[in-house]
Scaffold this motif. Sequence first.
Motif, PDB file in Angstrom:
ATOM      1  N   LEU A  78     -31.420  55.283  49.245  1.00  0.00           N
ATOM      2  CA  LEU A  78     -31.406  55.292  47.783  1.00  0.00           C
ATOM      3  C   LEU A  78     -30.010  55.048  47.220  1.00  0.00           C
ATOM      4  CD1 LEU A  78     -32.735  55.763  45.050  1.00  0.00           C
ATOM      5  CD2 LEU A  78     -32.575  58.224  45.448  1.00  0.00           C
ATOM      6  N   ARG A  79     -29.007  55.672  47.821  1.00  0.00           N
ATOM      7  CA  ARG A  79     -27.624  55.548  47.342  1.00  0.00           C
ATOM      8  C   ARG A  79     -26.890  54.378  47.988  1.00  0.00           C
ATOM      9  NH1 ARG A  79     -25.640  61.561  45.950  1.00  0.00           N
ATOM     10  NH2 ARG A  79     -27.684  62.537  45.711  1.00  0.00           N
ATOM     11  N   ASP A  80     -27.555  53.715  48.925  1.00  0.00           N
ATOM     12  CA  ASP A  80     -26.975  52.594  49.663  1.00  0.00           C
ATOM     13  C   ASP A  80     -25.612  52.973  50.258  1.00  0.00           C
ATOM     14  OD1 ASP A  80     -26.852  50.065  50.756  1.00  0.00           O
ATOM     15  OD2 ASP A  80     -25.965  49.153  48.978  1.00  0.00           O
ATOM     16  N   ILE A  81     -25.619  54.081  50.991  1.00  0.00           N
ATOM     17  CA  ILE A  81     -24.392  54.580  51.612  1.00  0.00           C
ATOM     18  C   ILE A  81     -24.129  53.801  52.899  1.00  0.00           C
ATOM     19  CG2 ILE A  81     -23.305  56.578  52.721  1.00  0.00           C
ATOM     20  CD1 ILE A  81     -24.898  58.353  50.767  1.00  0.00           C
ATOM     21  N   GLY A  82     -22.930  53.249  53.022  1.00  0.00           N
ATOM     22  CA  GLY A  82     -22.578  52.471  54.202  1.00  0.00           C
ATOM     23  C   GLY A  82     -21.386  53.054  54.938  1.00  0.00           C
ATOM     24  N   GLY A  83     -21.109  52.505  56.120  1.00  0.00           N
ATOM     25  CA  GLY A  83     -19.963  52.950  56.904  1.00  0.00           C
ATOM     26  C   GLY A  83     -20.297  54.119  57.817  1.00  0.00           C
ATOM     27  N   ILE A  84     -19.275  54.923  58.112  1.00  0.00           N
ATOM     28  CA  ILE A  84     -19.440  56.082  59.001  1.00  0.00           C
ATOM     29  C   ILE A  84     -20.024  57.243  58.206  1.00  0.00           C
ATOM     30  CG2 ILE A  84     -18.237  57.757  60.472  1.00  0.00           C
ATOM     31  CD1 ILE A  84     -16.081  55.565  60.880  1.00  0.00           C
ATOM     32  N   ILE A  85     -21.031  57.895  58.781  1.00  0.00           N
ATOM     33  CA  ILE A  85     -21.681  59.040  58.138  1.00  0.00           C
ATOM     34  C   ILE A  85     -21.687  60.200  59.127  1.00  0.00           C
ATOM     35  CG2 ILE A  85     -23.819  59.900  57.110  1.00  0.00           C
ATOM     36  CD1 ILE A  85     -24.373  56.701  56.719  1.00  0.00           C
ATOM     37  N   ILE A  86     -21.195  61.340  58.671  1.00  0.00           N
ATOM     38  CA  ILE A  86     -21.160  62.547  59.503  1.00  0.00           C
ATOM     39  C   ILE A  86     -22.050  63.609  58.869  1.00  0.00           C
ATOM     40  CG2 ILE A  86     -19.711  64.381  60.471  1.00  0.00           C
ATOM     41  CD1 ILE A  86     -19.086  61.658  61.645  1.00  0.00           C
ATOM     42  N   ILE A  87     -22.998  64.126  59.646  1.00  0.00           N
ATOM     43  CA  ILE A  87     -23.889  65.183  59.152  1.00  0.00           C
ATOM     44  C   ILE A  87     -23.556  66.490  59.857  1.00  0.00           C
ATOM     45  CG2 ILE A  87     -26.277  65.914  58.795  1.00  0.00           C
ATOM     46  CD1 ILE A  87     -27.102  62.967  59.180  1.00  0.00           C
ATOM     47  N   ASP A  88     -23.234  67.485  59.056  1.00  0.00           N
ATOM     48  CA  ASP A  88     -22.934  68.824  59.590  1.00  0.00           C
ATOM     49  C   ASP A  88     -24.188  69.680  59.444  1.00  0.00           C
ATOM     50  OD1 ASP A  88     -21.844  71.138  60.508  1.00  0.00           O
ATOM     51  OD2 ASP A  88     -20.381  71.389  58.899  1.00  0.00           O
ATOM     52  N   TYR A  89     -25.021  69.646  60.475  1.00  0.00           N
ATOM     53  CA  TYR A  89     -26.245  70.453  60.467  1.00  0.00           C
ATOM     54  C   TYR A  89     -25.904  71.928  60.677  1.00  0.00           C
ATOM     55  CZ  TYR A  89     -29.398  66.400  60.838  1.00  0.00           C
ATOM     56  OH  TYR A  89     -30.101  65.251  60.604  1.00  0.00           O
ATOM     57  N   ILE A  90     -26.844  72.787  60.322  1.00  0.00           N
ATOM     58  CA  ILE A  90     -26.707  74.204  60.663  1.00  0.00           C
ATOM     59  C   ILE A  90     -26.831  74.295  62.183  1.00  0.00           C
ATOM     60  CG2 ILE A  90     -27.570  76.542  60.246  1.00  0.00           C
ATOM     61  CD1 ILE A  90     -29.048  75.292  57.773  1.00  0.00           C
ATOM     62  N   ASP A  91     -25.924  75.007  62.818  1.00  0.00           N
ATOM     63  CA  ASP A  91     -25.869  75.048  64.288  1.00  0.00           C
ATOM     64  C   ASP A  91     -27.183  75.526  64.905  1.00  0.00           C
ATOM     65  OD1 ASP A  91     -23.321  74.136  64.249  1.00  0.00           O
ATOM     66  OD2 ASP A  91     -22.371  76.093  64.485  1.00  0.00           O
ATOM     67  N   MET A  92     -27.657  74.754  65.890  1.00  0.00           N
ATOM     68  CA  MET A  92     -28.871  75.106  66.629  1.00  0.00           C
ATOM     69  C   MET A  92     -28.478  75.427  68.069  1.00  0.00           C
ATOM     70  SD  MET A  92     -31.362  72.068  65.153  1.00  0.00           S
ATOM     71  CE  MET A  92     -30.028  70.864  65.203  1.00  0.00           C
TER      72      MET A  92
END
Length: 394
Positions: A333-347
């Motif tokens: 939707l936001r057309d986000i490009g490049g490097i993306i880092i997701i900080d999930y809740i630790d499992m």
Amino acid sequence: MLEIIIQSQKNQKQIALVENGKLLEYYEEDEEYKKREGNIYIGIVKNIINGMQSAFVDIGTEKNSFIHLKDILPKIDETKGIPNENVEISQIIKPSQKLLVQVRKDSNDKKGARVSSHINLPGKYIAFLPNTDIVTISQKIEDTKEQERLKKLVRENLSEGNGAIIRTSAQGKEKEVIEDIKRIEKKWNDIIQTSIDPELKQPQLLYKSENIIEKMLMDLTGNTIQKIMVNDRTIKEELETFKKENQEYANLEIEVKEKENLLEIYEVEKQIEKSRNRKIWLKCGGFITIDRTEALTAIDVNTGKYTGTQNVEQTIYRVNQEATIEIAKQLRLRDIGGIIIIDYIDMKEEKNREKIQEILEKELKKDRSKTQVEGFTKLDLMELTRKHICSHKD
């Protein structure tokens, strides 16, 4: 039902891709902003920077563009190949030399455009890669027999010394793919003939990339899009011409509603406004935050108001699961490009991390842009890349 809504006013177009009332993609096209990403130029090499294995190339724009050695040397593999960089850039190109380049990243207030001599000419069914023998296929085509059939078909019809990336839309097609190859190769030959003209002494634009609407129609098949709504009769006439030239869009309905705000349909305006929020709440009570920087986009997942069950691991997994589906939607939707880092809740459980990655990869297949999920890092951060569809000014 998949529809495109085009709201045109003054020097701007607002373009929304909507499915059953839900906003999937949104773009703004400013006529005063000169989009150059994808354009092909004959440029003139200006300054060689040996210490950075780079050079500045004049393509006729306000600022000289920038090219790195790796974008000049032949590619070994379109996706993973690493060229031999044990050479000096000054051995490959010289000042005042003409160089055929394509804009990979638009210029901004701080620096000129990033260019490459590795050309990629987009077509309906293939992306044409001149001067390479690489033929690869979209990962979204999973049937092995179909993969081999398409690769064989493309190799047999490509001119020697050229390669291609076979697009998802090629699935089940034959005659159309062959026609697409012929059309793109003719376009490429015309570009080459112009570029080698000895009378051509100055930088010049040789090929202008498609606009947002053209790209959407190229990426989405005629059987997928049912309707386009516009508020400008001129745009409607242009689309009708496109429809006549492309048989697969014969059943596409094009409706014009002049002097109306089409974005009020399905409450698209409200959905657009919501897509600009930094914080997005999840149905379970958790939320994600999206922070975009020049280097990368950081996405943080939080439990928020969700307390879940007595099983902490299951509570965390539920939030991460819902967040993953929402993140895939927001990237598109936001057309986000490049490097993306997701900080999930630790499992704690490895199987849960594997499930989250599987869900992310599955949801990203709905995105027509190229994405690459690298997996969890040693710091337990999810790393991925996405190629944005529309070039941005920021």
